[in-house]
Design an enzyme around this catalytic site. Structure first.
Site, PDB file in Angstrom:
ATOM      1  N   PRO A  67       0.826  -1.211   0.000  1.00  0.00           N
ATOM      2  CA  PRO A  67       0.000   0.000   0.000  1.00  0.00           C
ATOM      3  C   PRO A  67       0.865   1.269   0.000  1.00  0.00           C
ATOM      4  O   PRO A  67       2.091   1.189  -0.113  1.00  0.00           O
ATOM      5  CB  PRO A  67      -0.762  -0.129   1.315  1.00  0.00           C
ATOM      6  N   LYS A 120       4.649  -5.714  -6.542  1.00  0.00           N
ATOM      7  CA  LYS A 120       3.890  -4.617  -7.151  1.00  0.00           C
ATOM      8  C   LYS A 120       3.550  -3.605  -6.067  1.00  0.00           C
ATOM      9  O   LYS A 120       2.662  -3.824  -5.250  1.00  0.00           O
ATOM     10  CB  LYS A 120       2.585  -5.120  -7.770  1.00  0.00           C
ATOM     11  N   PRO A 121       4.259  -2.485  -6.057  1.00  0.00           N
ATOM     12  CA  PRO A 121       3.933  -1.456  -5.055  1.00  0.00           C
ATOM     13  C   PRO A 121       2.691  -0.677  -5.470  1.00  0.00           C
ATOM     14  O   PRO A 121       2.266  -0.748  -6.625  1.00  0.00           O
ATOM     15  CB  PRO A 121       5.166  -0.555  -5.081  1.00  0.00           C
ATOM     16  N   SER A 175      -6.262  -2.791   1.975  1.00  0.00           N
ATOM     17  CA  SER A 175      -7.607  -2.692   2.543  1.00  0.00           C
ATOM     18  C   SER A 175      -8.313  -4.057   2.571  1.00  0.00           C
ATOM     19  O   SER A 175      -7.962  -4.977   1.821  1.00  0.00           O
ATOM     20  CB  SER A 175      -8.432  -1.708   1.721  1.00  0.00           C
ATOM     21  N   GLU A 180      -2.581  -8.710   5.515  1.00  0.00           N
ATOM     22  CA  GLU A 180      -2.535  -7.660   6.562  1.00  0.00           C
ATOM     23  C   GLU A 180      -3.487  -6.562   6.105  1.00  0.00           C
ATOM     24  O   GLU A 180      -3.141  -5.751   5.251  1.00  0.00           O
ATOM     25  CB  GLU A 180      -1.112  -7.108   6.698  1.00  0.00           C
ATOM     26  N   GLU A 220     -13.109   2.805   9.205  1.00  0.00           N
ATOM     27  CA  GLU A 220     -11.686   3.134   9.343  1.00  0.00           C
ATOM     28  C   GLU A 220     -11.416   4.452   8.622  1.00  0.00           C
ATOM     29  O   GLU A 220     -11.491   4.519   7.398  1.00  0.00           O
ATOM     30  CB  GLU A 220     -10.829   2.035   8.708  1.00  0.00           C
TER      31      GLU A 220
HETATM   32  P1  NAD Z   1      -5.621  -0.907  -1.249  1.00  0.00           P
HETATM   33  O1  NAD Z   1      -6.220  -2.202  -0.854  1.00  0.00           O
HETATM   34  O2  NAD Z   1      -6.443   0.043  -2.025  1.00  0.00           O
HETATM   35  O3  NAD Z   1      -4.330  -1.149  -2.159  1.00  0.00           O
HETATM   36  C1  NAD Z   1      -3.233  -1.923  -1.706  1.00  0.00           C
HETATM   37  C2  NAD Z   1      -2.512  -2.505  -2.911  1.00  0.00           C
HETATM   38  O4  NAD Z   1      -3.373  -3.437  -3.569  1.00  0.00           O
HETATM   39  C3  NAD Z   1      -2.093  -1.484  -3.964  1.00  0.00           C
HETATM   40  O5  NAD Z   1      -0.818  -1.856  -4.454  1.00  0.00           O
HETATM   41  C4  NAD Z   1      -3.149  -1.671  -5.029  1.00  0.00           C
HETATM   42  O6  NAD Z   1      -2.714  -1.304  -6.304  1.00  0.00           O
HETATM   43  C5  NAD Z   1      -3.398  -3.169  -4.963  1.00  0.00           C
HETATM   44  N1  NAD Z   1      -4.668  -3.641  -5.498  1.00  0.00           N
HETATM   45  C6  NAD Z   1      -5.838  -2.954  -5.620  1.00  0.00           C
HETATM   46  N2  NAD Z   1      -6.798  -3.753  -6.120  1.00  0.00           N
HETATM   47  C7  NAD Z   1      -6.242  -4.977  -6.303  1.00  0.00           C
HETATM   48  C8  NAD Z   1      -6.729  -6.237  -6.771  1.00  0.00           C
HETATM   49  N3  NAD Z   1      -7.995  -6.409  -7.136  1.00  0.00           N
HETATM   50  N4  NAD Z   1      -5.889  -7.280  -6.805  1.00  0.00           N
HETATM   51  C9  NAD Z   1      -4.605  -7.140  -6.393  1.00  0.00           C
HETATM   52  N5  NAD Z   1      -4.087  -5.981  -5.958  1.00  0.00           N
HETATM   53  C10 NAD Z   1      -4.886  -4.911  -5.909  1.00  0.00           C
HETATM   54  O7  NAD Z   1      -5.061  -0.259   0.092  1.00  0.00           O
HETATM   55  P2  NAD Z   1      -4.390   1.177   0.261  1.00  0.00           P
HETATM   56  O8  NAD Z   1      -5.479   2.198   0.111  1.00  0.00           O
HETATM   57  O9  NAD Z   1      -3.176   1.275  -0.594  1.00  0.00           O
HETATM   58  O10 NAD Z   1      -3.903   1.123   1.782  1.00  0.00           O
HETATM   59  C11 NAD Z   1      -4.693   1.509   2.850  1.00  0.00           C
HETATM   60  C12 NAD Z   1      -5.278   0.303   3.547  1.00  0.00           C
HETATM   61  O11 NAD Z   1      -4.242  -0.605   3.889  1.00  0.00           O
HETATM   62  C13 NAD Z   1      -5.973   0.626   4.857  1.00  0.00           C
HETATM   63  O12 NAD Z   1      -7.171  -0.098   4.961  1.00  0.00           O
HETATM   64  C14 NAD Z   1      -4.988   0.137   5.919  1.00  0.00           C
HETATM   65  O13 NAD Z   1      -5.549  -0.174   7.151  1.00  0.00           O
HETATM   66  C15 NAD Z   1      -4.399  -1.043   5.241  1.00  0.00           C
HETATM   67  N6  NAD Z   1      -3.100  -1.383   5.831  1.00  0.00           N
HETATM   68  C16 NAD Z   1      -2.998  -2.498   6.610  1.00  0.00           C
HETATM   69  C17 NAD Z   1      -1.782  -2.831   7.198  1.00  0.00           C
HETATM   70  C18 NAD Z   1      -1.627  -4.060   8.069  1.00  0.00           C
HETATM   71  O14 NAD Z   1      -0.509  -4.424   8.375  1.00  0.00           O
HETATM   72  N7  NAD Z   1      -2.686  -4.725   8.475  1.00  0.00           N
HETATM   73  C19 NAD Z   1      -0.672  -1.999   6.993  1.00  0.00           C
HETATM   74  C20 NAD Z   1      -0.815  -0.873   6.201  1.00  0.00           C
HETATM   75  C21 NAD Z   1      -2.040  -0.585   5.610  1.00  0.00           C
END
Ligand code: NAD
Length: 470
Positions: A145, A170-171, A222, A243, A374
Site C-alpha cells: 500500500p 507490485k507497489p 484494505s 494484513e 476506518e
Molecule cells: P488498497 O487495498 O487500495 O491497495 C493496496 C494494494 O493493492 C495497492 O498496491 C493496489 O494497487 C493493490 N490492489 C488494488 N486492487 C487490487 C486487486 N484487485 N488485486 C490485487 N491488488 C490490488 O489499500 P491502500 O489504500 O493502498 O492502503 C490503505 C489500507 O491498507 C488501509 O485499509 C490500511 O488499514 C491497510 N493497511 C494495513 C496494514 C496491516 O498491516 N494490516 C498496513 C498498512 C495498511
C-alpha cells in the site's frame, strides 16, 4: 533532472510496455517522476524469471542468504538520504519520519537476515528418526500500500528471500518510486530473477493474485482488496498472508494518569498523519476524565506545524492522496452533522496540496461513520463511556481486529482488560508499536497470518516431514 525509474525483470531494467504514469507529490500536486507502466505480458515475464531463478536460489545456503540480506541492508544505509527524500516527495510524510522509515527498513532487513530456519527433531528412537524441515514455496507475489511503502516492501520481501523464495513485487501506484529504488538495491546483490518489480495498476494486481506460477501472496492493504485477492488466489491454492484494515480502539481506564499518557495517545493516533494500519482510531474515555483528555489532545494538535514534509520545521504532512483526503473530510462533516463537536482542525486549508490539520472530534458516538469506519487519516474521534465492561464490548463491536490498547496506571488490571480485546496486538500504555521480533497480524476481517519474528518467517515456507526408517 528527474531520475529515471524502470521495471526490473530478470535483473534487467526495462521500460514499461504501456509507457509511464505520473507520480504526484501530495504536498504540491506536482509530478515527482514518471513511473513505468507494465503490461500483463511483462508481469508474466517477471514471474517466469522468478520461477527460473527459484530453481537455484532455493538451494542457496543459509550463510549466502544471510550475507545477501546484510549486504542489502548496507546498501539501503548508503542510499538512505535519497530514499528518504523520495519517500517524502511521493508519500508526503515529514522528512524525520521518512528517515525513520528508512532506518526501520535497515533494522528489519538485518533482523530477518539473522533469523534461523529451524529443523525440529520429532522422534529419534532406535529404529526411526522424524525431522520437520521448512522449505521455500517458490515465487512470492508482494502487493503493498501507499502509507509506509518502503517499510512494508521490506516486511514482505526480506523474509521471502531469507527463506529461499523469489519475488515479484507490485507497489502501490501512488508511491512506487522508493520501492523501485529498493528493488534496484536488492537486484545488485541477488542473482538475476530473484527480485523483480512491476509497476502499474489495472490488471497487474489481479494478474499477480491469479497467476498459476505464483505460490504465495503477501498483501498489505484494505479489507475489500484482501477479499478480492483471496477469491482470486483460490485458482492454485496460493498461501496467503493478509494484513488488512483495522479500526483500533483505545480505552483509557478511569485510574489513568492523563498527563502521563496524553502524548502517547496523540502520537499513536496521528502517526503518519493517521495513515497507519494499527494507529489508534477510536478513543474511549471515562466520563470523569473526558474533558481533561480532550483538552490535552487539542493542545497537542494545535502545536503541530502542518506543511510540506521537506520544509524546515514541518511536523505534520499532507494526506497522501485526494481520495483519502475527501473521505476524511466527508467523515468529519458527517460527524458534525450528526451532533459531534469538532474541537480543532476539521477545515481544509486553501491552496495546493492534500493538507488536513490534526482534528479532534468530541461527543462522537459509535453509530457515527467516523467511529464505525476506518478513517485512515488525521482525525481522532473521542467517545465517552461510564462502564469499563461496556467500553470493552463497544471496542469489540466491529468486524475488524488489528490492534487495540488499554491505558492505565494499574498494569495488572490493564492486562486483564487488554486480553479481552479482540485484536492481533493489544498494547498497554502504548499503541501502533511494531517490532521485528514480535509477531504482528490481525484477527476477524483484519486478515490472517502474521509478519515478523520466527512465526512470520515461517509463513514463507512449507513444512516437509522427513520420516527416516533407520
Ligand atoms: P488498497 O487495498 O487500495 O491497495 C493496496 C494494494 O493493492 C495497492 O498496491 C493496489 O494497487 C493493490 N490492489 C488494488 N486492487 C487490487 C486487486 N484487485 N488485486 C490485487 N491488488 C490490488 O489499500 P491502500 O489504500 O493502498 O492502503 C490503505 C489500507 O491498507 C488501509 O485499509 C490500511 O488499514 C491497510 N493497511 C494495513 C496494514 C496491516 O498491516 N494490516 C498496513 C498498512 C495498511
Amino acid at each position: 533532472m528527474q531520475r529515471e525509474y524502470s521495471l526490473i525483470i530478470n535483473g534487467e531494467k526495462v521500460a514499461g510496455g504501456r509507457g509511464t504514469f505520473d507520480v504526484l507529490n501530495p504536498a504540491t500536486e506536482e509530478v515527482v517522476a514518471a513511473c513505468p507502466y507494465a503490461t500483463v505480458e511483462q508481469l508474466d515475464a517477471a514471474v517466469d524469471a522468478a520461477e527460473a531463478a527459484f530453481k537455484t536460489w532455493q538451494y542457496s545456503s543459509d550463510e549466502e542468504r544471510k550475507a545477501a540480506l546484510h549486504s542489502i541492508a548496507d546498501k539501503i544505509e548508503e542510499n538512505a538520504a535519497a530514499l528518504a527524500e523520495v519517500i517524502v516527495k511521493e508519500q508526503g510524510k515529514p522528512l524525520f519520519l521518512a528517515q525513520a522509515e528508512v532506518g526501520g527498513a535497515v533494522a528489519w532487513t538485518r533482523y530477518t537476515a539473522d533469523l534461523e530456519i529451524p529443523v525440529e527433531v520429532l522422534e529419534d528412537s532406535e529404529n526411526k528418526r522424524i525431522e520437520l524441515h521448512r522449505k521455500p514455496l517458490g515465487v512470492v507475489g508482494s502487493i503493498t500500500p501507499w502509507n509506509w511503502p518502503l517499510m512494508i516492501a521490506v516486511w514482505h520481501i526480506m523474509p521471502a528471500l531469507r527463506t529461499g523464495n523469489t519475488v515479484v513485487c507490485k507497489p502501490s501506484g501512488l508511491t512506487p518510486l522508493n520501492t523501485i529504488m529498493l528493488a534496484e538495491i536488492i537486484s545488485d546483490v541477488v542473482p538475476a530473477g530473484v527480485m523483480n518489480i512491476v509497476t502499474g495498476e489495472s490488471g497487474i494486481g489481479s494478474g499477480i493474485t491469479g497467476h498459476d506460477k505464483i505460490r504465495k501472496i503477501v498483501f498489505t492493504g484494505s479489507t475489500p482488496t484482501g477479499q478480492a485477492i483471496m477469491r482470486n488466489a483460490a485458482s492454485n491454492l496460493k498461501r496467503l498472508t493478509l494484513e488488512l484494515g483495522g479500526n483500533d480502539a483505545g480505552i483509557i481506564l478511569p485510574d489513568a494518569d492523563v498527563d502521563a499518557i496524553a502524548e502517547g495517545i496523540f502520537q499513536t493516533a496521528f502517526l503518519n498523519m493517521g495513515q497507519t494500519c494499527a494507529a489508534l482510531k477510536r478513543l474511549y474515555v471515562h466520563d470523569s476524565q473526558y474533558d481533561a483528555v480532550c483538552e490535552k489532545l487539542v493542545a497537542m494538535a494545535n502545536a503541530q506545524q502542518v506543511g510540506d514534509g521537506m520544509a524546515e520545521g514541518t511536523t505534520f504532512g499532507p494526506v497522501q492522496n485526494r481520495d483519502q483526503l475527501n473521505l476524511v473530510a466527508e467523515l468529519v462533516e458527517d460527524a458534525r452533522a450528526n451532533g459531534a463537536t469538532v474541537l480543532c482542525g476539521g477545515v481544509q486549508p486553501e491552496g495546493k496540496g492534500y493538507f488536513y490539520p490534526p482534528t479532534i472530534v468530541a461527543n462522537a458516538t459509535d453509530d457515527m461513520r467516523i467511529v464505525a469506519e476506518e478513517q485512515f487519516g488525521p482525525v481522532l474521534p473521542v467517545i465517552r463511556y461510564t462502564d469499563v465492561d461496556d467500553a470493552v464490548a463497544r471496542a469489540n463491536a466491529t468486524e475488524v481486529g488489528l490492534g487495540g490498547s488499554v491505558w492505565s496506571s494499574d498494569l495488572d488490571n490493564a492486562q486483564k482488560v487488554a486480553q479481552r480485546l479482540e485484536c492481533g496486538t493489544a498494547w498497554i500504555n502504548g499503541h501502533a508499536e511494531v517490532l521485528p521480533h514480535a509477531p504482528f497480524g490481525g484477527c476477524k476481517m483484519s486478515g490472517f497470518g502474521v509478519e515478523f519474528g520466527q512465526e512470520g518467517l515461517l509463513e514463507y515456507t512449507v513444512p516437509q516431514t522427513l520420516n527416516i526408517n533407520k
